[in-house]
Design a protein around this motif. Structure first.
Motif, mmCIF file in Angstrom:
data_model
loop_
_atom_site.group_PDB
_atom_site.id
_atom_site.type_symbol
_atom_site.label_atom_id
_atom_site.label_comp_id
_atom_site.label_asym_id
_atom_site.label_seq_id
_atom_site.Cartn_x
_atom_site.Cartn_y
_atom_site.Cartn_z
ATOM 1 N N ASP A 219 2.702 18.490 -56.248
ATOM 2 C CA ASP A 219 3.197 17.181 -55.802
ATOM 3 C C ASP A 219 4.599 16.867 -56.314
ATOM 4 N N PRO A 220 4.937 17.165 -57.585
ATOM 5 C CA PRO A 220 6.297 16.852 -58.047
ATOM 6 C C PRO A 220 7.343 17.860 -57.552
ATOM 7 N N LEU A 221 6.921 18.871 -56.799
ATOM 8 C CA LEU A 221 7.811 19.983 -56.454
ATOM 9 C C LEU A 221 8.259 19.933 -54.995
ATOM 10 N N HIS A 222 8.289 18.726 -54.388
ATOM 11 C CA HIS A 222 8.576 18.655 -52.955
ATOM 12 C C HIS A 222 9.949 19.208 -52.614
ATOM 13 N N ARG A 223 10.895 19.190 -53.561
ATOM 14 C CA ARG A 223 12.226 19.733 -53.276
ATOM 15 C C ARG A 223 12.208 21.255 -53.178
ATOM 16 N N LYS A 224 11.150 21.882 -53.645
ATOM 17 C CA LYS A 224 10.967 23.320 -53.455
ATOM 18 C C LYS A 224 10.026 23.605 -52.285
ATOM 19 N N ILE A 225 9.034 22.729 -52.097
ATOM 20 C CA ILE A 225 8.046 22.946 -51.037
ATOM 21 C C ILE A 225 8.690 22.773 -49.658
ATOM 22 N N ILE A 226 9.535 21.756 -49.494
ATOM 23 C CA ILE A 226 10.164 21.509 -48.182
ATOM 24 C C ILE A 226 10.971 22.715 -47.714
ATOM 25 N N PRO A 227 11.915 23.245 -48.511
ATOM 26 C CA PRO A 227 12.645 24.423 -48.026
ATOM 27 C C PRO A 227 11.754 25.655 -47.868
ATOM 28 N N SER A 228 10.657 25.726 -48.617
ATOM 29 C CA SER A 228 9.717 26.834 -48.414
ATOM 30 C C SER A 228 9.118 26.759 -47.019
ATOM 31 N N LEU A 229 8.777 25.536 -46.580
ATOM 32 C CA LEU A 229 8.231 25.366 -45.228
ATOM 33 C C LEU A 229 9.321 25.580 -44.179
ATOM 34 N N VAL A 230 10.543 25.183 -44.481
ATOM 35 C CA VAL A 230 11.657 25.463 -43.565
ATOM 36 C C VAL A 230 11.817 26.972 -43.394
ATOM 37 N N ALA A 231 11.607 27.730 -44.465
ATOM 38 C CA ALA A 231 11.691 29.190 -44.369
ATOM 39 C C ALA A 231 10.641 29.733 -43.409
ATOM 40 N N VAL A 232 9.437 29.156 -43.440
ATOM 41 C CA VAL A 232 8.404 29.580 -42.496
ATOM 42 C C VAL A 232 8.873 29.294 -41.068
ATOM 43 N N ARG A 233 9.439 28.120 -40.845
ATOM 44 C CA ARG A 233 9.900 27.742 -39.499
ATOM 45 C C ARG A 233 11.038 28.636 -39.010
ATOM 46 N N ASP A 234 12.017 28.875 -39.898
ATOM 47 C CA ASP A 234 13.241 29.555 -39.465
ATOM 48 C C ASP A 234 13.197 31.068 -39.630
ATOM 49 N N ARG A 235 12.404 31.556 -40.592
ATOM 50 C CA ARG A 235 12.421 32.992 -40.883
ATOM 51 C C ARG A 235 11.134 33.695 -40.441
ATOM 52 N N ALA A 236 10.139 32.942 -39.966
ATOM 53 C CA ALA A 236 8.894 33.548 -39.464
ATOM 54 C C ALA A 236 8.538 32.848 -38.151
ATOM 55 N N ALA A 237 9.482 32.848 -37.226
ATOM 56 C CA ALA A 237 9.362 32.075 -35.988
ATOM 57 C C ALA A 237 8.082 32.349 -35.197
ATOM 58 N N PRO A 238 7.586 33.587 -35.097
ATOM 59 C CA PRO A 238 6.367 33.823 -34.307
ATOM 60 C C PRO A 238 5.151 33.041 -34.811
ATOM 61 N N ALA A 239 5.114 32.742 -36.103
ATOM 62 C CA ALA A 239 3.970 32.020 -36.658
ATOM 63 C C ALA A 239 4.120 30.508 -36.550
ATOM 64 N N TRP A 240 5.335 30.012 -36.294
ATOM 65 C CA TRP A 240 5.590 28.573 -36.380
ATOM 66 C C TRP A 240 4.840 27.742 -35.351
ATOM 67 N N PRO A 241 4.716 28.139 -34.078
ATOM 68 C CA PRO A 241 3.997 27.273 -33.125
ATOM 69 C C PRO A 241 2.587 26.916 -33.578
ATOM 70 N N ASP A 242 1.863 27.875 -34.143
ATOM 71 C CA ASP A 242 0.512 27.571 -34.635
ATOM 72 C C ASP A 242 0.557 26.651 -35.846
ATOM 73 N N VAL A 243 1.541 26.877 -36.723
ATOM 74 C CA VAL A 243 1.699 26.002 -37.886
ATOM 75 C C VAL A 243 2.020 24.581 -37.423
ATOM 76 N N ALA A 244 2.908 24.465 -36.438
ATOM 77 C CA ALA A 244 3.312 23.145 -35.939
ATOM 78 C C ALA A 244 2.124 22.389 -35.351
ATOM 79 N N GLN A 245 1.276 23.079 -34.604
ATOM 80 C CA GLN A 245 0.088 22.429 -34.049
ATOM 81 C C GLN A 245 -0.812 21.900 -35.156
#
Length: 457
Positions: A219-245
Motif C-alpha cells: 500500500d505505501p509503495l504506489h509510486r513503484k506499483i503504478i509504473p510496474s503496471l505501466v510496464a505491463v501495459r507498454d512492454r507486454a502488450a499482448p497480455a494487456w487487453p485481458d488485464v484491462a478487462q
C-alpha cells in the motif's frame, strides 16, 4: 527410412543449453542410423536433463519450487538413491507443469506421449511380450521436434514464483525509484521471463493492490506499483487487453470505501474512465464533489486533479486545505498542483522554527520534481520573509533541495541574482556560501554588488 536429416541438424542449433545439445545429438545420431528406439530413449534423457538445467537457472532467481525439487534431486544423487531419482524423473513433467510452470499444459500432453513411447522402447515389460514396439520414423521425428520446440529451445520462464519474487523485491532498497528505470527493470526482470498467462495474473494483482490495498505491505509503495503496471501495459502488450478487462470489472464492483483509490488509479490510467459503467462514473464524481477539506482522510483522491472532469472541484478542495491537511496531502503524494499552496504556506512562516518545519514538511517532499520556475518561487519565498532567510537550517535545507534538481531545472539567473543581492544586503553571504557556490557550478556569475542603502551600511 526418412532421409530429411537437415531439419534435425537445424533443430540442434536452437537448443539453449550446451550439455542438453550433447545429449540430444545422441538422439539425432540414432535417428539417422535407423536406431529409432534408441533415438526416443536419448530424446527423453535430453529432455529430463534440460528441465533440471532450467530448474537450476530458476533456483538462482529464487524460485522456491525449483529450489525444493533440486534439493530432493541433489540429495538423492549424493546418497545414490536410485529409486528416489527414478521417482523424481517419472514425475518431472507433472512437477514442471504444476509447480514451476516451466512446461504449460498443452506441452505436457505432447511430452507425456514421448515419455510413454520412451518407456515402450526402454522397458520391454511395458508392451506385450510378442509385440516389440517399433516406432515409425515419422513418430520419432515428431517427438524430437516437440522436445526441442516445447522445452530445449525455451528459456526457463517463471511461473507462480513471480509474485513471491516481486513481493520481496518491491519492498527492497534495490528496487528502482525512477519512473523510466522501473519500466525497464520490471520488463527485464519479470515480464521477459514470464509466461503470458502469468503476466496477465501479475498485472491483475498489481491493479488490485492499487484499487483495494492488498497485499497491505504494498500500500505505501504506489509510486513503484503504478509504473510496474505501466510496464505491463507498454512492454507486454499482448497480455494487456485481458488485464484491462479485469481492471474494469474491479472498478465497477469496488466498495465505496475504495473509491478514492479508484480516482487515483484513473488519474494514472485515464483510458479506463470511458470504459466504466455510468453508475460507477457517477459515484466517483460524487465522491469528489462531496469531499470536505476539514474531514479529508484519504489524500489519494487529490491525484484526480489532473483529470478535466475532476479538476475544478479538486483545485477548490486543495485551496481550502489547512496546514495540517496540506502537510498530509504532500506527504501522501507531492502533486504538482499542491506546490502553489505549499510554497505559499512556507513563504508566510511566522517564526524561525515554523519556517524550518514548513520547509521540511511542505518543500522537501518535492525534491527532484521541481522545475526552474518552481525553484525561482522558492528562492523568492526565502528572501521575502526574514523568518525564512534567517532561520538556522534554511541554508542546509535549500542546498539539499537544489542538489536534487537537474541542471536544466535549476533556478533562473534572474532569481539567483535577486537571491544573492538580498543575502548580501542582509550580510548573510557567509551563511549561504555553500548555496552560492553550488549555484555558480553551472556557469552563473555573481552580479555586480548593488549599492547598500545607508540603513544597511
Amino acid at each position: 527410412m526418412d532421409t530429411g536429416f537437415v531439419d534435425l541438424d537445424i533443430l540442434l542449433t536452437r537448443i539453449r543449453h550446451p550439455q542438453s545439445k550433447v545429449y540430444f545429438l545422441d538422439a539425432v545420431k540414432a535417428y539417422k542410423a535407423g536406431a529409432l528406439r534408441g533415438a526416443l530413449t536419448s530424446a527423453w534423457v535430453a529432455l529430463v536433463y534440460d528441465l533440471i538445467a532450467k530448474y537450476r537457472e530458476l533456483s538462482a532467481m529464487g524460485d522456491a519450487a525449483a529450489i525444493a525439487f533440486l534439493q530432493s534431486w541433489d540429495n538423492a544423487t549424493v546418497a545414490g538413491d536410485i529409486a528416489k531419482l527414478l521417482q523424481l524423473e517419472g514425475s518431472i513433467l507433472e512437477e514442471a507443469t504444476a509447480n514451476t510452470q516451466v512446461v504449460n499444459r498443452i506441452a505436457k500432453t505432447h511430452l507425456e506421449r514421448l515419455r510413454e513411447d520412451r518407456h515402450l522402447c526402454a522397458h520391454p515389460a511395458f508392451s506385450a511380450e510378442a509385440d516389440l514396439f517399433e516406432p515409425s520414423p515419422e513418430l520419432v521425428r515428431l517427438h524430437l521436434v516437440n522436445a526441442v520446440d516445447l522445452v530445449l529451445s525455451q528459456e526457463p520462464l517463471q511461473g507462480k514464483a513471480i509474485f513471491g519474487l516481486y513481493d520481496v523485491d518491491v519492498q527492497s532498497p534495490g528496487f528502482p525509484t525512477a519512473y523510466e528505470r522501473i519500466l525497464d527493470y520490471v520488463e527485464q526482470r519479470y515480464l521477459a521471463r514470464v509466461r503470458v498467462q502469468n503476466v496477465r495474473n501479475f498485472g491483475t494483482v498489481l491493479a488490485k493492490s492499487l484499487l483495494k490495498g492488498v497485499p497491505a505491505q504494498w500500500d505505501p509503495l504506489h509510486r513503484k506499483i503504478i509504473p510496474s503496471l505501466v510496464a505491463v501495459r507498454d512492454r507486454a502488450a499482448p497480455a494487456w487487453p485481458d488485464v484491462a478487462q479485469a481492471i474494469v470489472r474491479l472498478i465497477d464492483n469496488l466498495e465505496p470505501a475504495n473509491r478514492p483509490r479508484a480516482i487515483a488509479f484513473i488519474a494514472a490510467f485515464p483510458d479506463f474512465w470511458p470504459q466504466l459503467q455510468e453508475p460507477t462514473r457517477t459515484a466517483l464524481q460524487a465522491t469528489i464533489d462531496n469531499a470536505a477539506p476539514a474531514t479529508l482522510a484519504d489524500y489519494r483522491i487529490l491525484a484526480g486533479v489532473t483529470l478535466p472532469q475532476f479538476r475544478a472541484a479538486l483545485l477548490a478542495l486543495i485551496a481550502a486545505l489547512d496546514r495540517e491537511h496540506l502537510v498530509n496531502a504532500v506527504a501522501s503524494q507531492p502533486l504538482a498542483d499542491l506546490w502553489a499552496r505549499a510554497v505559499e504556506e512556507y513563504q508566510g512562516s511566522g517564526s524561525w522554527r515554523r519556517s524550518e518545519a514548513n520547509f521540511s514538511d511542505l518543500i522537501t517532499p518535492f525534491a527532484g520534481g521541481l522545475g526552474s520556475q518552481q525553484l525561482d518561487q522558492l528562492l523568492d519565498a526565502v528572501i521575502d520573509n526574514g523568518q525564512n532567510w534567517d532561520a538556522a537550517e534554511t541554508d542546509t535545507l535549500l542546498l539539499a533541495l537544489l542538489r536534487n534538481a537537474t541542471p536544466a531545472d535549476r533556478p533562473s539567473h534572474d532569481a539567483r541574482n535577486r537571491f544573492y543581492q538580498h543575502i548580501r544586503r542582509m550580510r548573510r553571504t557567509d551563511k549561504y556560501e555553500d548555496v552560492i557556490t553550488f549555484l555558480q557550478s553551472d556557469g552563473w556569475v555573481l552580479p555586480p554588488p548593488e549599492a547598500l542603502a545607508e540603513d544597511d551600511e
